[in-house]
Design an enzyme around this catalytic site. Structure first.
Site, mmCIF file in Angstrom:
data_model
loop_
_atom_site.group_PDB
_atom_site.id
_atom_site.type_symbol
_atom_site.label_atom_id
_atom_site.label_comp_id
_atom_site.label_asym_id
_atom_site.label_seq_id
_atom_site.Cartn_x
_atom_site.Cartn_y
_atom_site.Cartn_z
ATOM 1 N N TYR A 172 0.744 -1.300 -0.006
ATOM 2 C CA TYR A 172 -0.031 -0.227 -0.054
ATOM 3 C C TYR A 172 0.968 1.282 -0.054
ATOM 4 O O TYR A 172 0.477 2.252 -0.948
ATOM 5 C CB TYR A 172 -0.993 -0.101 1.255
ATOM 6 C CG TYR A 172 -2.020 1.139 1.143
ATOM 7 C CD1 TYR A 172 -3.155 1.012 0.526
ATOM 8 C CD2 TYR A 172 -1.816 2.113 1.932
ATOM 9 C CE1 TYR A 172 -4.108 2.010 0.635
ATOM 10 C CE2 TYR A 172 -2.618 3.109 2.138
ATOM 11 C CZ TYR A 172 -3.924 3.102 1.479
ATOM 12 O OH TYR A 172 -4.861 4.095 1.408
ATOM 13 N N LYS A 176 0.904 4.067 -3.025
ATOM 14 C CA LYS A 176 0.489 5.330 -2.918
ATOM 15 C C LYS A 176 1.845 6.397 -2.936
ATOM 16 O O LYS A 176 1.803 7.329 -3.576
ATOM 17 C CB LYS A 176 0.056 5.318 -1.505
ATOM 18 C CG LYS A 176 -1.496 4.868 -1.136
ATOM 19 C CD LYS A 176 -2.488 5.495 -2.254
ATOM 20 C CE LYS A 176 -3.715 4.704 -1.799
ATOM 21 N NZ LYS A 176 -4.909 5.030 -2.989
HETATM 22 P P1 NAD Z 1 -13.969 2.462 0.210
HETATM 23 O O1 NAD Z 1 -13.699 1.014 0.226
HETATM 24 O O2 NAD Z 1 -14.970 2.827 0.869
HETATM 25 O O3 NAD Z 1 -14.207 2.830 -1.357
HETATM 26 C C1 NAD Z 1 -13.411 2.533 -2.507
HETATM 27 C C2 NAD Z 1 -14.013 2.131 -3.587
HETATM 28 O O4 NAD Z 1 -13.260 1.721 -4.499
HETATM 29 C C3 NAD Z 1 -15.274 1.050 -3.371
HETATM 30 O O5 NAD Z 1 -16.368 1.520 -3.907
HETATM 31 C C4 NAD Z 1 -14.750 0.149 -4.352
HETATM 32 O O6 NAD Z 1 -15.808 -0.781 -5.128
HETATM 33 C C5 NAD Z 1 -13.764 0.656 -5.416
HETATM 34 N N1 NAD Z 1 -13.131 -0.080 -5.952
HETATM 35 C C6 NAD Z 1 -12.275 -0.914 -5.629
HETATM 36 N N2 NAD Z 1 -11.261 -1.599 -6.475
HETATM 37 C C7 NAD Z 1 -11.728 -1.147 -7.671
HETATM 38 C C8 NAD Z 1 -11.420 -1.569 -8.881
HETATM 39 N N3 NAD Z 1 -10.465 -2.414 -9.190
HETATM 40 N N4 NAD Z 1 -12.084 -0.971 -9.806
HETATM 41 C C9 NAD Z 1 -13.110 0.083 -9.664
HETATM 42 N N5 NAD Z 1 -13.340 0.264 -8.458
HETATM 43 C C10 NAD Z 1 -12.743 -0.206 -7.265
HETATM 44 O O7 NAD Z 1 -12.881 3.246 0.556
HETATM 45 P P2 NAD Z 1 -12.388 4.512 0.692
HETATM 46 O O8 NAD Z 1 -11.680 4.689 2.190
HETATM 47 O O9 NAD Z 1 -13.278 5.546 0.457
HETATM 48 O O10 NAD Z 1 -10.870 4.792 0.030
HETATM 49 C C11 NAD Z 1 -10.923 5.663 -1.097
HETATM 50 C C12 NAD Z 1 -9.461 6.158 -1.453
HETATM 51 O O11 NAD Z 1 -8.945 6.725 -0.554
HETATM 52 C C13 NAD Z 1 -8.720 4.655 -1.645
HETATM 53 O O12 NAD Z 1 -7.866 4.885 -2.772
HETATM 54 C C14 NAD Z 1 -8.012 4.539 -0.459
HETATM 55 O O13 NAD Z 1 -6.657 4.226 -0.521
HETATM 56 C C15 NAD Z 1 -7.862 6.146 -0.044
HETATM 57 N N6 NAD Z 1 -7.570 6.389 1.506
HETATM 58 C C16 NAD Z 1 -8.403 6.262 2.294
HETATM 59 C C17 NAD Z 1 -8.156 6.477 3.613
HETATM 60 C C18 NAD Z 1 -9.181 5.932 4.753
HETATM 61 O O14 NAD Z 1 -8.445 6.111 5.898
HETATM 62 N N7 NAD Z 1 -10.318 5.749 4.273
HETATM 63 C C19 NAD Z 1 -6.828 6.867 3.984
HETATM 64 C C20 NAD Z 1 -5.951 7.278 3.041
HETATM 65 C C21 NAD Z 1 -6.430 7.125 1.647
#
Ligand code: NAD
Length: 270
Positions: A172, A176
């Protein structure tokens, strides 16, 4: 879970210039941060194409958005960002529906928490395919259209783990960090086409992704709060706000930037 300090400043969303009527392709728009961004851009009068693997989640997000914003133009496409042909088709579908792509939001992503000695080649490849290569496929396919139409903006949701690192998150963190690097490379390369490229680097944010890790005890909620100077997790709406600002005309001179919204986590090296 306690929610920050008692006198903490409340989050207040703002209104940004230049977003009304813009066409936004939002990957991962069915859930979490992507869904909150969909709400933010809908509030600003943008037109939305939501892309996700999760067809039911897309239908639910679309229903929620159309109920909240009467007259909103919102379409969905079920696809994986790991498939360059499907990404190309999704961009073509966005153009067919709305005529152009002004803003690409790269939100789709997965977590990968595993000790490096146990990380399998499949798990490594899955994290890199989705969290890094998928961002490239979407940026290139949308970027080619932005070049043809004379400009646009790309905003990728990286992570604080793209700027700092930690044990048990190798794939990860590497993915990133790659997104942060890609943001800078593309910003330098595509500035001449009037395409700005930036990234949001969230800290821990309350979404399904984090709730799943907390439920599996892959994350310790109390330890997260203790490690975060502001003593709370972020909200999807707070991350959406960063995207709105960076995509707006208010950020016209900002490109190649990775903006951290993490409650102070990366600032505190202790
Ligand atoms: P989430 O799981 O709620 O949403 C992620 C979405 O991406 C889901 O709807 C999933 O179906 C979709 N997805 C996954 N793989 C896919 C693919 N191959 N093709 C198309 N869609 C796909 O997660 P989130 O927390 O909203 O995360 C969103 C982004 O933010 C991610 O990139 C994550 O790494 C990043 N992020 C999240 C956090 C956190 O704490 N939640 C922190 C830092 C970064």
């Amino acid at each position: 879970m306690p929610n920050g300090y008692p006198n903490a400043q409340p989050f207040v969303p703002a209104q940004y210039a230049g977003l009304a009527g813009k066409v936004v392709l939002n990957t991962g728009g069915a859930s979490g941060i992507g869904r909150a961004m969909a709400h933010g851009f809908a509030r600003h009068g943008a037109r939305l194409m939501l892309l996700d693997l999760d067809a039911d989640g897309l239908a639910a997000a679309r229903a929620e958005l159309t109920a909240a914003y009467p007259g909103l133009e919102v379409e969905t496409v079920t696809a994986s960002i790991t498939d360059p042909d499907a990404v190309e088709d999704a961009c073509a579908a966005t153009e067919a529906s709305f005529g152009r792509i002004d803003i690409l939001l790269n939100n789709a992503g997965i977590s990968m928490n595993k000790p490096s000695l146990e990380l399998t080649p499949f798990e490594w490849k899955r994290a890199i395919d989705i969290d890094l290569s998928g961002v490239f496929y979407c940026s290139q396919a949308a970027g080619r259209r932005m070049v043809r139409q004379g400009g646009g903006t790309i905003l990728s949701t990286a992570s604080m783990w793209g700027l700092t690192s930690s044990a048990n998150r190798l794939a990860y963190c590497a993915a990133k960090a790659g997104v942060v690097s890609m943001t800078k490379s593309l910003a330098a390369e595509w500035a001449e086409y009037c395409i700005r490229v930036n990234a949001v680097c969230p800290g821990y944010t309350r979404t399904a992704l984090v709730d799943t890790l907390l439920a599996r005890q892959a994350l310790d909620g109390e330890a997260l709060l203790a490690r975060t100077p502001l003593r709370r997790l972020g909200t999807p709406e707070e991350m959406a706000e960063v995207a709105l600002f960076l995509a707006s005309d208010s950020a016209a001179f900002i490109t190649g930037h990775a903006l951290v919204s993490d409650g102070g986590w990366t600032a505190d090296g202790f």
